[in-house]
Motif scaffolding. Structure first.
Motif, PDB file in Angstrom:
ATOM      1  N   LYS A  74      37.098  41.393  17.861  1.00  8.86           N
ATOM      2  CA  LYS A  74      35.795  41.969  17.515  1.00  8.86           C
ATOM      3  C   LYS A  74      34.668  41.151  18.139  1.00  8.86           C
ATOM      4  N   GLU A  75      34.814  39.839  18.079  1.00  9.20           N
ATOM      5  CA  GLU A  75      33.799  38.975  18.680  1.00  9.20           C
ATOM      6  C   GLU A  75      33.782  39.130  20.193  1.00  9.20           C
ATOM      7  N   LYS A  76      34.946  39.383  20.772  1.00  6.65           N
ATOM      8  CA  LYS A  76      34.996  39.622  22.212  1.00  6.65           C
ATOM      9  C   LYS A  76      34.160  40.844  22.576  1.00  6.65           C
ATOM     10  N   LYS A  77      34.243  41.892  21.755  1.00  2.00           N
ATOM     11  CA  LYS A  77      33.448  43.097  22.002  1.00  2.00           C
ATOM     12  C   LYS A  77      31.954  42.797  21.885  1.00  2.00           C
ATOM     13  N   ILE A  78      31.612  41.906  20.954  1.00  2.00           N
ATOM     14  CA  ILE A  78      30.203  41.512  20.814  1.00  2.00           C
ATOM     15  C   ILE A  78      29.724  40.841  22.095  1.00  2.00           C
ATOM     16  N   TRP A  79      30.553  39.947  22.640  1.00  2.00           N
ATOM     17  CA  TRP A  79      30.175  39.258  23.875  1.00  2.00           C
ATOM     18  C   TRP A  79      30.131  40.216  25.058  1.00  2.00           C
ATOM     19  N   GLN A  80      30.963  41.249  25.023  1.00  2.00           N
ATOM     20  CA  GLN A  80      30.881  42.273  26.063  1.00  2.00           C
ATOM     21  C   GLN A  80      29.539  42.995  25.997  1.00  2.00           C
ATOM     22  N   THR A  81      29.099  43.283  24.770  1.00  2.00           N
ATOM     23  CA  THR A  81      27.793  43.926  24.587  1.00  2.00           C
ATOM     24  C   THR A  81      26.669  43.009  25.058  1.00  2.00           C
ATOM     25  N   VAL A  82      26.797  41.718  24.734  1.00  2.00           N
ATOM     26  CA  VAL A  82      25.805  40.736  25.188  1.00  2.00           C
ATOM     27  C   VAL A  82      25.741  40.709  26.713  1.00  2.00           C
ATOM     28  N   SER A  83      26.896  40.773  27.346  1.00  2.00           N
ATOM     29  CA  SER A  83      26.944  40.737  28.809  1.00  2.00           C
ATOM     30  C   SER A  83      26.285  41.971  29.418  1.00  2.00           C
ATOM     31  N   ILE A  84      26.505  43.127  28.794  1.00  2.00           N
ATOM     32  CA  ILE A  84      25.867  44.360  29.282  1.00  2.00           C
ATOM     33  C   ILE A  84      24.347  44.252  29.159  1.00  2.00           C
ATOM     34  N   ALA A  85      23.897  43.792  27.978  1.00  2.00           N
ATOM     35  CA  ALA A  85      22.453  43.635  27.768  1.00  2.00           C
ATOM     36  C   ALA A  85      21.875  42.614  28.742  1.00  2.00           C
ATOM     37  N   GLY A  86      22.589  41.506  28.937  1.00  2.00           N
ATOM     38  CA  GLY A  86      22.125  40.471  29.855  1.00  2.00           C
ATOM     39  C   GLY A  86      22.020  40.973  31.284  1.00  2.00           C
TER      40      GLY A  86
ATOM     41  N   LEU B   7      52.513  36.581  28.379  1.00  2.00           N
ATOM     42  CA  LEU B   7      52.119  36.250  27.008  1.00  2.00           C
ATOM     43  C   LEU B   7      50.648  36.580  26.759  1.00  2.00           C
ATOM     44  N   TYR B   8      49.807  36.340  27.749  1.00  3.07           N
ATOM     45  CA  TYR B   8      48.388  36.690  27.603  1.00  3.07           C
ATOM     46  C   TYR B   8      48.236  38.196  27.396  1.00  3.07           C
ATOM     47  N   LYS B   9      49.045  38.960  28.112  1.00  2.00           N
ATOM     48  CA  LYS B   9      48.989  40.411  27.966  1.00  2.00           C
ATOM     49  C   LYS B   9      49.423  40.827  26.563  1.00  2.00           C
ATOM     50  N   ILE B  10      50.455  40.168  26.045  1.00  2.00           N
ATOM     51  CA  ILE B  10      50.919  40.454  24.686  1.00  2.00           C
ATOM     52  C   ILE B  10      49.821  40.148  23.670  1.00  2.00           C
ATOM     53  N   LEU B  11      49.093  39.067  23.907  1.00  2.00           N
ATOM     54  CA  LEU B  11      48.035  38.640  22.983  1.00  2.00           C
ATOM     55  C   LEU B  11      46.701  39.335  23.258  1.00  2.00           C
ATOM     56  N   GLU B  12      46.691  40.230  24.238  1.00  2.00           N
ATOM     57  CA  GLU B  12      45.506  41.034  24.567  1.00  2.00           C
ATOM     58  C   GLU B  12      44.333  40.182  25.045  1.00  2.00           C
ATOM     59  N   VAL B  13      44.647  39.220  25.901  1.00  2.00           N
ATOM     60  CA  VAL B  13      43.602  38.444  26.563  1.00  2.00           C
ATOM     61  C   VAL B  13      43.842  38.511  28.066  1.00  2.00           C
ATOM     62  N   LYS B  14      42.767  38.295  28.832  1.00  2.00           N
ATOM     63  CA  LYS B  14      42.870  38.441  30.283  1.00  2.00           C
ATOM     64  C   LYS B  14      43.480  37.224  30.958  1.00  2.00           C
ATOM     65  N   ASP B  15      43.133  36.048  30.461  1.00  2.00           N
ATOM     66  CA  ASP B  15      43.547  34.837  31.154  1.00  2.00           C
ATOM     67  C   ASP B  15      43.497  33.647  30.205  1.00  2.00           C
ATOM     68  N   ARG B  16      43.692  32.475  30.772  1.00  2.00           N
ATOM     69  CA  ARG B  16      43.730  31.247  29.980  1.00  2.00           C
ATOM     70  C   ARG B  16      42.400  30.983  29.273  1.00  2.00           C
ATOM     71  N   VAL B  17      41.306  31.262  29.953  1.00  2.00           N
ATOM     72  CA  VAL B  17      39.987  31.012  29.363  1.00  2.00           C
ATOM     73  C   VAL B  17      39.799  31.838  28.097  1.00  2.00           C
ATOM     74  N   GLU B  18      40.097  33.132  28.181  1.00  2.00           N
ATOM     75  CA  GLU B  18      39.965  33.990  27.000  1.00  2.00           C
ATOM     76  C   GLU B  18      40.936  33.562  25.905  1.00  2.00           C
ATOM     77  N   PHE B  19      42.122  33.170  26.298  1.00  2.00           N
ATOM     78  CA  PHE B  19      43.117  32.713  25.321  1.00  2.00           C
ATOM     79  C   PHE B  19      42.589  31.513  24.541  1.00  2.00           C
ATOM     80  N   LEU B  20      42.021  30.550  25.255  1.00  2.00           N
ATOM     81  CA  LEU B  20      41.502  29.347  24.601  1.00  2.00           C
ATOM     82  C   LEU B  20      40.322  29.666  23.690  1.00  2.00           C
ATOM     83  N   MET B  21      39.503  30.635  24.079  1.00  2.00           N
ATOM     84  CA  MET B  21      38.344  30.979  23.266  1.00  2.00           C
ATOM     85  C   MET B  21      38.744  31.738  22.004  1.00  2.00           C
TER      86      MET B  21
END
Length: 248
Positions: free
Chosen positions: A4-16, A219-233
């Motif tokens: 959910k927070e990822k979607k918020i940051w996506q919205t922030v990125s669009i606005a930015g 494993l990142y795909k299973i956890l629904e993240v794009k890469d290591r950075v998103e995984f760590l966040m």
């Protein structure tokens, strides 16, 4: 952080992207009109350069909203630009914002003092440049504004610090279907979260680094993240357990 927070940051990125795009268009008009006769190179190109960097940064963040390093670059550049243009309070806010992002990606975890000094050199130099271009009186007025802004931000920090501290100590548990993941995979994930390099993890498990990287992508795909950075966040302060969903 969760999806959910990822979607918020996506919205922030669009606005930015829209905001920085609008600022870039304005700075282009300024470049070819109001600043065309500016003799000083920095004051002629700063707005155009800053808004170009910011716009490109947010274009990148549209695809990678949790890559906070891009946020760092955008706000740091905006901060420097505002200092050069005399907007010291806004510049200070931008610099502090970039520092907050750096804190959340653990930039200051090692060699903190040296990194803070390196981080501060350009902003401080930009402020002192105002002595030469605006005179000492304007410089000291700006300095008072900066001190006032620092004091207000300190008060805000003190108000939110207990909540931030509480969030930092929270621990989460993520259950993964045992048909998709093995105990070895859990160790991979745990070690990556701990900050270990792929090479060290591969050596520990006596496998090739390329094989490890390929498995981590799965494993990142299973956890629904794009890469290591998103995984760590997203999975910071998270432990992983296997869940057997096989019907009895």
């Amino acid at each position: 952080m969760d999806q959910k927070e990822k979607k918020i940051w996506q919205t922030v990125s669009i606005a930015g992207t829209f905001i920085t795009g609008a600022c870039l268009v304005i700075s282009i008009f300024q470049f070819f009109s109001y600043k065309i006769n500016e003799p000083f190179l920095v004051t002629r190109f700063d707005s155009l350069t800053i808004n170009t960097v910011a716009f490109v940064g947010y274009l990148y963040l549209l695809l990678n909203p949790l890559h906070f390093t891009a946020h760092v670059i955008v706000f740091y550049v905006y901060g420097i630009g505002n200092f050069l243009d005399g907007g010291n309070v806004l510049g200070l806010i931008c610099i502090i914002t970039s520092a907050v992002f750096l804190y959340f990606i653990n930039f200051f975890k090692k060699h903190m003092v040296l990194k803070i000094i390196a981080f501060s050199i350009i902003p401080v130099a930009s402020v002192f440049m105002q002595i030469f271009f605006e005179g000492q009186l304007m410089f000291w007025i700006s300095a008072m504004h900066i001190l006032g802004a620092l004091f207000m931000m300190l008060l805000i920090f003190l108000l939110f610090y207990p909540r931030l501290k509480e969030l930092g100590t929270q621990h989460f548990e993520k259950k993964i279907d045992s048909s998709l993941c093995t105990p070895q995979d859990l160790d991979f994930l745990t070690r990556v979260l701990a900050g270990e390099k792929y090479s060290a993890i591969a050596a520990f498990h006596n496998i090739s680094e390329s094989k490890l990287k390929a498995r981590m992508l799965e494993l990142y795909k299973i956890l629904e993240v794009k890469d290591r950075v998103e995984f760590l966040m997203i999975y910071n302060n998270t432990s992983f357990v296997l869940e057997d969903n096989t019907a009895v």
